[in-house]
Design an enzyme around this catalytic site. Structure first.
Site, short mmCIF file in Angstrom:
data_model
loop_
_atom_site.label_atom_id
_atom_site.label_comp_id
_atom_site.label_asym_id
_atom_site.label_seq_id
_atom_site.Cartn_x
_atom_site.Cartn_y
_atom_site.Cartn_z
N ASP A 228 8.87 2.34 1.03
CA ASP A 228 7.98 3.04 1.38
C ASP A 228 8.38 3.04 3.33
OD1 ASP A 228 5.77 3.87 2.88
OD2 ASP A 228 4.92 3.36 0.95
N LYS B 297 3.61 9.75 8.73
CA LYS B 297 3.18 9.22 10.30
C LYS B 297 3.85 9.34 11.88
CE LYS B 297 1.02 5.36 7.77
NZ LYS B 297 -0.99 5.61 8.39
N PHE C 53 0.76 -1.47 0.29
CA PHE C 53 -0.13 -0.51 -0.33
C PHE C 53 1.17 1.21 0.20
CE2 PHE C 53 -2.39 3.17 2.25
CZ PHE C 53 -3.45 3.66 1.07
C1 LIG Z 1 3.30 1.91 3.78
C2 LIG Z 1 2.65 3.24 3.72
N1 LIG Z 1 2.25 4.29 2.75
C3 LIG Z 1 1.68 5.03 2.66
C4 LIG Z 1 0.63 5.62 3.18
C5 LIG Z 1 -0.34 6.87 2.70
O1 LIG Z 1 -0.20 8.09 3.67
P1 LIG Z 1 -1.52 8.96 3.93
O2 LIG Z 1 -2.48 8.44 4.75
O3 LIG Z 1 -0.52 9.80 5.11
O4 LIG Z 1 -1.21 9.28 2.18
C6 LIG Z 1 0.42 4.78 3.93
C7 LIG Z 1 -0.87 5.06 4.84
O5 LIG Z 1 -1.21 4.37 5.91
C8 LIG Z 1 1.23 3.76 4.22
O6 LIG Z 1 0.66 2.72 5.47
#
Ligand SMILES: Cc1ncc(COP(=O)(O)O)c(C=O)c1O
Length: 398
Positions: free
Chosen positions: A218, A247, A134
């Site tokens: 990521d 986060k 994700f």
């Molecule tokens: C691994 C990862 N990448 C990207 C995101 C997206 O982040 P945001 O919700 O701050 O846009 C998340 C959110 O849960 C995530 O867990």
């Protein structure tokens, strides 16, 4: 009129019904609108790394808001430069590293997507990403997110992204000199806290380097100390080309960043990307304070210790429903033998425990890095009760 009525009428329907209304937080506890106290082992989905209303967070917001909040990226501010330098140090980029600031995880990954395109140009139109990982819900990050059901209503996606299984063999087969970048989520949090196979990051580093592709990691869910290193890639001892963070680095203040290493730091040029709010003085001052507190309180090493204690608690509960634990540090997925994760979440909430279910058979535990013995004890009682209630329910319906 209840708050549920207001929420049902006024809030966008892209989220399901809100499960509770919280009005206050302190440490690892939340209070709902009826004054009921809850133990928070979700931390806003791995965000409130210092817990709620931590004095360091509160002081940083108040002091910087009273000093200078925002001036735009035509100008620099001291907290912005301090945070860029801090993130470079924590990520180990050395001198050549650079930092782009956005306001969320998705914005950090959007920047990373553009970085990949700048690197690839016409010669390298392919981008590889992992099935089930994700990366966000904006159109660019959705294109990187290997979940067809999420993409389907919004087709067509940005072209060029191909999804591969999270195995070294799949990567070996897919990669060639037309690949601009490989995107990797080191522990797939949203997919159910699924770690990569041992040795994957090392092999990915070797293969991407051999083919001239960027390795982009990521760290949005795994970063800021959550897995027991500042960033999860550091467990593997490799050096990526870029990482994305968000986060936990802001502890509840919206901020995200793309951190580049080595020559990937030369790809952006003036006008190639930007954000009005990104890197503003307020957000960067808060992230500085949060990261400094994580560092001085030893919370990165603490995540290893507390994570092990949390796993020991799950073992001690010894529920027939639980098949085992996955994850690293304080990013833990509790596997269930039956697809009842949503029921466990509801049973927990009814008893005053906030957790979540990334899928039907997994409970995700991502508490604040500041949890102590008292929170672990309270968790044990509440989680054991929630599991027993669901078990009893299952037996009743069997
Ligand atoms: C691994 C990862 N990448 C990207 C995101 C997206 O982040 P945001 O919700 O701050 O846009 C998340 C959110 O849960 C995530 O867990």
């Amino acid at each position: 009129m209840t708050w549920q009525d207001d929420a049902g009428r006024d809030l966008v329907r892209s989220f399901g019904p809100r499960m509770a209304m919280f009005v206050r937080g302190e440490g690892s506890h939340l209070w709902d609108a009826d004054g009921r106290r809850h133990l928070d082992f979700l931390a806003g989905i791995a965000v409130t790394s210092l817990g709620h209303a931590h004095p360091v967070f509160v002081e940083a917001v108040a002091t910087q808001a009273a000093t200078l909040a925002h001036v735009s990226n035509y100008f620099a501010t001291p907290p912005q430069l301090e945070l860029a330098s801090r993130l470079k140090r924590l990520a180990g980029t050395g001198e050549e590293g650079r930092v782009y600031f956005g306001n969320s995880g998705a914005e950090a990954n959007e920047a990373a997507f553009k970085l990949a395109r700048l690197h690839g140009g016409a010669e390298r139109p392919r981008i590889l990403a992992l099935t089930d990982a994700f990366h966000g819900r904006t159109m660019g990050t959705l294109a990187l997110t290997g979940k067809p059901a999420m993409q389907e209503p919004f087709l067509p996606m940005a072209p060029g992204v191909e999804f591969i299984d999270s195995t070294v063999e799949a990567l070996e087969q897919a990669i060639d000199d037309r690949v601009a970048a490989l995107f990797v989520e080191p522990v797939k949090g949203e997919a159910g806290v699924l770690p990569l196979p041992d040795g994957y990051l090392e092999a990915a580093r070797e293969l991407t380097a051999r083919h001239g592709a960027l390795l982009i990691i990521d760290e949005i869910q795994t970063g800021a100390g959550r897995t027991g290193e500042w960033f999860a890639f550091q467990h593997a001892g490799i050096v990526p080309d870029a990482i994305t963070v968000a986060k936990g680095i802001g502890g509840g203040f919206p901020i995200g960043a793309l951190i580049t290493f080595a020559t990937a730091s030369d790809l952006f040029y003036p006008g190639s990307h930007g954000s009005t709010f990104g890197g503003n003085a307020l957000g960067t001052a808060v992230a500085n304070a949060v990261l400094a507190e994580i560092e001085s309180a030893g919370l990165v090493a603490g995540a290893v210790e507390r994570g092990a204690q949390l796993r020991a608690v799950i073992d001690r509960i010894d529920s027939a429903l639980v098949s085992g634990c996955r994850g690293q540090g304080l990013l833990i997925g509790v596997g269930l033998r039956h697809p009842v994760a949503k029921k466990v979440v509801d049973a927990a909430l009814a008893r005053g425990l906030v957790i979540n279910a990334p899928n039907d058979t997994t409970i995700r535990l991502v508490p604040a890095l500041t949890i102590g013995d008292a929170e672990l004890d309270e968790f044990e009682t509440l989680f054991a009760a929630a599991l027993s209630a669901v078990e009893a329910d299952l037996e009743g319906t069997a």
